[in-house]
Design an enzyme around this catalytic site. Sequence first.
Site, mmCIF file in Angstrom:
data_model
loop_
_atom_site.group_PDB
_atom_site.id
_atom_site.type_symbol
_atom_site.label_atom_id
_atom_site.label_comp_id
_atom_site.label_asym_id
_atom_site.label_seq_id
_atom_site.Cartn_x
_atom_site.Cartn_y
_atom_site.Cartn_z
ATOM 1 N N GLY A 143 -8.703 -4.976 -8.385
ATOM 2 C CA GLY A 143 -9.851 -6.748 -7.975
ATOM 3 C C GLY A 143 -9.561 -7.843 -7.763
ATOM 4 N N PHE A 173 -2.419 1.532 6.584
ATOM 5 C CA PHE A 173 -2.165 1.332 7.429
ATOM 6 C C PHE A 173 -3.002 2.298 8.764
ATOM 7 C CE2 PHE A 173 0.903 3.408 5.137
ATOM 8 C CZ PHE A 173 1.665 4.435 5.769
ATOM 9 N N TYR A 220 -15.111 5.839 8.507
ATOM 10 C CA TYR A 220 -14.825 7.195 8.977
ATOM 11 C C TYR A 220 -14.449 8.191 7.437
ATOM 12 C CZ TYR A 220 -10.664 4.808 6.919
ATOM 13 O OH TYR A 220 -9.698 3.862 6.810
HETATM 14 C C1 HXC Z 1 4.118 4.414 8.889
HETATM 15 C C2 HXC Z 1 4.258 3.630 7.038
HETATM 16 C C3 HXC Z 1 3.743 2.234 7.244
HETATM 17 C C4 HXC Z 1 3.504 2.097 8.263
HETATM 18 C C5 HXC Z 1 4.080 2.100 4.888
HETATM 19 N N1 HXC Z 1 4.663 3.516 5.431
HETATM 20 N N2 HXC Z 1 3.744 1.723 5.749
HETATM 21 N N3 HXC Z 1 4.840 4.205 7.725
HETATM 22 N N4 HXC Z 1 3.834 2.282 9.444
HETATM 23 N N5 HXC Z 1 2.695 0.654 8.735
HETATM 24 C C6 HXC Z 1 5.065 4.453 5.228
HETATM 25 C C7 HXC Z 1 7.157 4.453 4.623
HETATM 26 O O1 HXC Z 1 8.399 3.727 5.525
HETATM 27 C C8 HXC Z 1 7.084 5.120 3.106
HETATM 28 O O2 HXC Z 1 7.588 5.752 3.969
HETATM 29 C C9 HXC Z 1 5.519 5.226 2.276
HETATM 30 O O3 HXC Z 1 4.730 5.343 3.945
HETATM 31 C C10 HXC Z 1 5.404 4.203 1.295
HETATM 32 O O4 HXC Z 1 5.769 2.483 1.582
HETATM 33 P P1 HXC Z 1 6.305 1.815 0.915
HETATM 34 O O5 HXC Z 1 6.130 0.760 1.466
HETATM 35 O O6 HXC Z 1 7.157 2.440 0.068
HETATM 36 O O7 HXC Z 1 4.958 1.863 -0.565
HETATM 37 P P2 HXC Z 1 4.287 1.178 -1.427
HETATM 38 O O8 HXC Z 1 5.483 -0.018 -1.560
HETATM 39 O O9 HXC Z 1 3.933 1.930 -2.689
HETATM 40 O O10 HXC Z 1 3.137 0.742 -0.497
HETATM 41 C C11 HXC Z 1 1.863 1.518 -0.116
HETATM 42 C C12 HXC Z 1 1.188 1.286 1.013
HETATM 43 C C13 HXC Z 1 0.936 -0.554 1.740
HETATM 44 C C14 HXC Z 1 -0.227 1.998 0.922
HETATM 45 C C15 HXC Z 1 2.140 1.352 1.855
HETATM 46 O O11 HXC Z 1 0.410 -0.521 2.914
HETATM 47 C C16 HXC Z 1 -0.039 -1.034 0.145
HETATM 48 O O12 HXC Z 1 0.172 -1.351 -1.166
HETATM 49 N N6 HXC Z 1 -1.053 -1.144 0.579
HETATM 50 C C17 HXC Z 1 -2.297 -1.811 -0.246
HETATM 51 C C18 HXC Z 1 -3.379 -2.729 0.220
HETATM 52 C C19 HXC Z 1 -3.666 -2.106 1.747
HETATM 53 O O13 HXC Z 1 -3.065 -1.135 2.058
HETATM 54 N N7 HXC Z 1 -5.346 -2.649 1.510
HETATM 55 C C20 HXC Z 1 -5.717 -2.236 2.829
HETATM 56 C C21 HXC Z 1 -6.661 -1.764 3.155
HETATM 57 S S1 HXC Z 1 -8.308 -1.536 3.692
HETATM 58 P P3 HXC Z 1 8.997 6.973 3.188
HETATM 59 O O14 HXC Z 1 8.699 7.972 4.011
HETATM 60 O O15 HXC Z 1 9.969 5.851 4.705
HETATM 61 O O16 HXC Z 1 9.723 6.423 2.523
HETATM 62 C C22 HXC Z 1 -9.318 -0.873 4.279
HETATM 63 C C23 HXC Z 1 -9.636 -0.401 5.289
HETATM 64 C C24 HXC Z 1 -10.575 0.825 5.575
HETATM 65 O O17 HXC Z 1 -8.425 1.122 3.528
HETATM 66 C C25 HXC Z 1 -11.299 0.519 6.531
HETATM 67 C C26 HXC Z 1 -11.314 -0.678 7.645
HETATM 68 C C27 HXC Z 1 -12.828 -0.233 9.151
HETATM 69 P P1 NAP Z 2 -7.072 -5.200 -0.189
HETATM 70 O O1 NAP Z 2 -7.187 -6.795 -0.788
HETATM 71 O O2 NAP Z 2 -5.706 -4.939 -0.268
HETATM 72 O O3 NAP Z 2 -7.163 -4.629 -1.566
HETATM 73 C C1 NAP Z 2 -6.517 -3.348 -2.326
HETATM 74 C C2 NAP Z 2 -5.799 -3.437 -3.598
HETATM 75 O O4 NAP Z 2 -5.598 -2.253 -3.790
HETATM 76 C C3 NAP Z 2 -5.427 -4.374 -3.991
HETATM 77 O O5 NAP Z 2 -5.866 -5.774 -4.696
HETATM 78 C C4 NAP Z 2 -3.980 -3.904 -4.070
HETATM 79 O O6 NAP Z 2 -3.490 -4.868 -5.494
HETATM 80 C C5 NAP Z 2 -4.311 -2.747 -4.749
HETATM 81 N N1 NAP Z 2 -3.764 -1.413 -4.757
HETATM 82 C C6 NAP Z 2 -3.723 -0.807 -3.797
HETATM 83 N N2 NAP Z 2 -2.607 0.100 -4.680
HETATM 84 C C7 NAP Z 2 -3.022 0.351 -6.107
HETATM 85 C C8 NAP Z 2 -2.344 0.843 -6.782
HETATM 86 N N3 NAP Z 2 -1.724 2.269 -6.771
HETATM 87 N N4 NAP Z 2 -2.934 0.830 -8.325
HETATM 88 C C9 NAP Z 2 -3.657 -0.198 -8.589
HETATM 89 N N5 NAP Z 2 -4.432 -0.887 -7.502
HETATM 90 C C10 NAP Z 2 -3.700 -0.635 -6.313
HETATM 91 O O7 NAP Z 2 -8.421 -4.197 0.833
HETATM 92 P P2 NAP Z 2 -9.249 -4.915 0.818
HETATM 93 O O8 NAP Z 2 -9.944 -4.800 2.486
HETATM 94 O O9 NAP Z 2 -10.456 -5.708 -0.114
HETATM 95 O O10 NAP Z 2 -10.212 -3.204 0.885
HETATM 96 C C11 NAP Z 2 -11.102 -2.849 -0.365
HETATM 97 C C12 NAP Z 2 -11.528 -2.182 -0.229
HETATM 98 O O11 NAP Z 2 -12.612 -1.391 0.625
HETATM 99 C C13 NAP Z 2 -10.585 -0.367 0.105
HETATM 100 O O12 NAP Z 2 -10.847 0.667 -1.222
HETATM 101 C C14 NAP Z 2 -10.796 -0.933 1.074
HETATM 102 O O13 NAP Z 2 -10.042 0.709 1.701
HETATM 103 C C15 NAP Z 2 -12.718 -0.834 1.448
HETATM 104 N N6 NAP Z 2 -12.428 -1.016 2.744
HETATM 105 C C16 NAP Z 2 -12.277 -2.767 3.497
HETATM 106 C C17 NAP Z 2 -12.531 -2.480 5.108
HETATM 107 C C18 NAP Z 2 -12.231 -3.909 4.827
HETATM 108 O O14 NAP Z 2 -12.551 -4.137 6.106
HETATM 109 N N7 NAP Z 2 -11.752 -4.470 4.274
HETATM 110 C C19 NAP Z 2 -13.930 -1.725 5.361
HETATM 111 C C20 NAP Z 2 -13.618 -0.621 4.584
HETATM 112 C C21 NAP Z 2 -13.474 -0.472 3.663
HETATM 113 P P3 NAP Z 2 -1.881 -4.055 -5.550
HETATM 114 O O15 NAP Z 2 -1.116 -4.352 -4.263
HETATM 115 O O16 NAP Z 2 -1.743 -5.498 -6.387
HETATM 116 O O17 NAP Z 2 -1.649 -3.356 -6.354
#
Ligand code: HXC
Ligand code: NAP
Length: 299
Positions: free
Chosen positions: A26, A108, A158
């Site tokens: 949040g 990602f 998806y």
């Molecule tokens: C390939 C990748 C990668 C990338 C990370 N990895 N990014 N591999 N391409 N772009 C790999 C790393 O090399 C590592 O593997 C493993 O993933 C873990 O990466 P870390 O960076 O160590 O992990 P961490 O710091 O825990 O970060 C988690 C994360 C990061 C998921 C990788 O992106 C994150 O913190 N995301 C949180 C917010 C987020 O993703 N928001 C978007 C949601 S939007 P190795 O083997 O090297 O250890 C969404 C929309 C859906 O869901 C629908 C849209 C329409």
């Molecule tokens: P976002 O801003 O990156 O939100 C993701 C949040 O999850 C961040 O605040 C992150 O905070 C938190 N998070 C990640 N890993 C966590 C963990 N292990 N424990 C607790 N918190 C964690 O992305 P967003 O676009 O708003 O996405 C929100 C939701 O909408 C997600 O479920 C996403 O899949 C969904 N969604 C988004 C889109 C879009 O177009 N934006 C489309 C479809 C679905 P920290 O990094 O501080 O942990």
Amino acid sequence: MSTAARTDSMLKEGTFEGKTVLITGGGTGLGRSMGRYLLELGGNLVICGRRGEVVEKTAAELEQETGGHVLAQACDVRDPQQVEALIESAYERFGRVDGLVNNAAGNFICPTERLSYNAFNVVVDIVLKGTYNCTLAMGKRWIADQTPGAMLSITTTYAWTGSGYVVPSAVAKAGVLILTRSLAVEWGKYGIRLNSIAPGPFPTEGAWSRLMPPQLADQFAPEKRIPLKRFGEHQELSILAGDLLADYAAYVTGEVVTIDGGEWLRGAGEFSDLEVVTPEQWDQLQAVMKPKKSDKPQA
Ligand code: HXC
Ligand code: NAP
């Protein structure tokens, strides 16, 4: 037609008065927007994320903007003990929790054959196991206390079509959807409702930085594929979340509501690309393809 703006609240002022909603992830993006909306409707808010400083800053800003009460706590949803501690803090601060929004996610784009095992696991652990941990911890508490509650999980379209290049996320979101439907049935007898929202693209820093690289913007241009020709607005999603969490939706459970401007259906439609054919081209095509009455055999 009503003159209401599409971002006006559909819910009455004070809908969440005296209630508490916990939103994972949040501190940023859509989670933050949903939290703000629930505060405006009188609710108390609990937010978490891995980065304590991010959720604390958001909590202070939202309290300032809305006059509501927000508890922020660092919590990694992958760790059941941290999740239980978060729920305990929420009860200590507000005395009750009425709603849970499973919003935290990791994602990602990457060709699947380039993913390491850890890369696959990290996304599944956050999205599926994190949601499972929060759902289970919250559900156990509500069942033990004999209190009803509403859960909402943010999936995406998806979750049922699947998608290449985001396979760990697709697998995990599909699991969350099935968790939602399964427990909606199993926990209905306890007064616990579970629903899901499946958004299409809504601009957030978190999603855009990982899924929409500017280098691919022209080739990709996702808003052109959306029948309504625009991305979603945060408040549109927040309104839907509020509707599903509120008691007005007391008979809605096990449902997934799509909010994507028609995007996924357009992708599924065999002839959707005919959209690019101009009226002049249709004239030319029909001149050749449409049978003339005079060509038909007379009866
Ligand atoms: C390939 C990748 C990668 C990338 C990370 N990895 N990014 N591999 N391409 N772009 C790999 C790393 O090399 C590592 O593997 C493993 O993933 C873990 O990466 P870390 O960076 O160590 O992990 P961490 O710091 O825990 O970060 C988690 C994360 C990061 C998921 C990788 O992106 C994150 O913190 N995301 C949180 C917010 C987020 O993703 N928001 C978007 C949601 S939007 P190795 O083997 O090297 O250890 C969404 C929309 C859906 O869901 C629908 C849209 C329409
Ligand atoms: P976002 O801003 O990156 O939100 C993701 C949040 O999850 C961040 O605040 C992150 O905070 C938190 N998070 C990640 N890993 C966590 C963990 N292990 N424990 C607790 N918190 C964690 O992305 P967003 O676009 O708003 O996405 C929100 C939701 O909408 C997600 O479920 C996403 O899949 C969904 N969604 C988004 C889109 C879009 O177009 N934006 C489309 C479809 C679905 P920290 O990094 O501080 O942990």
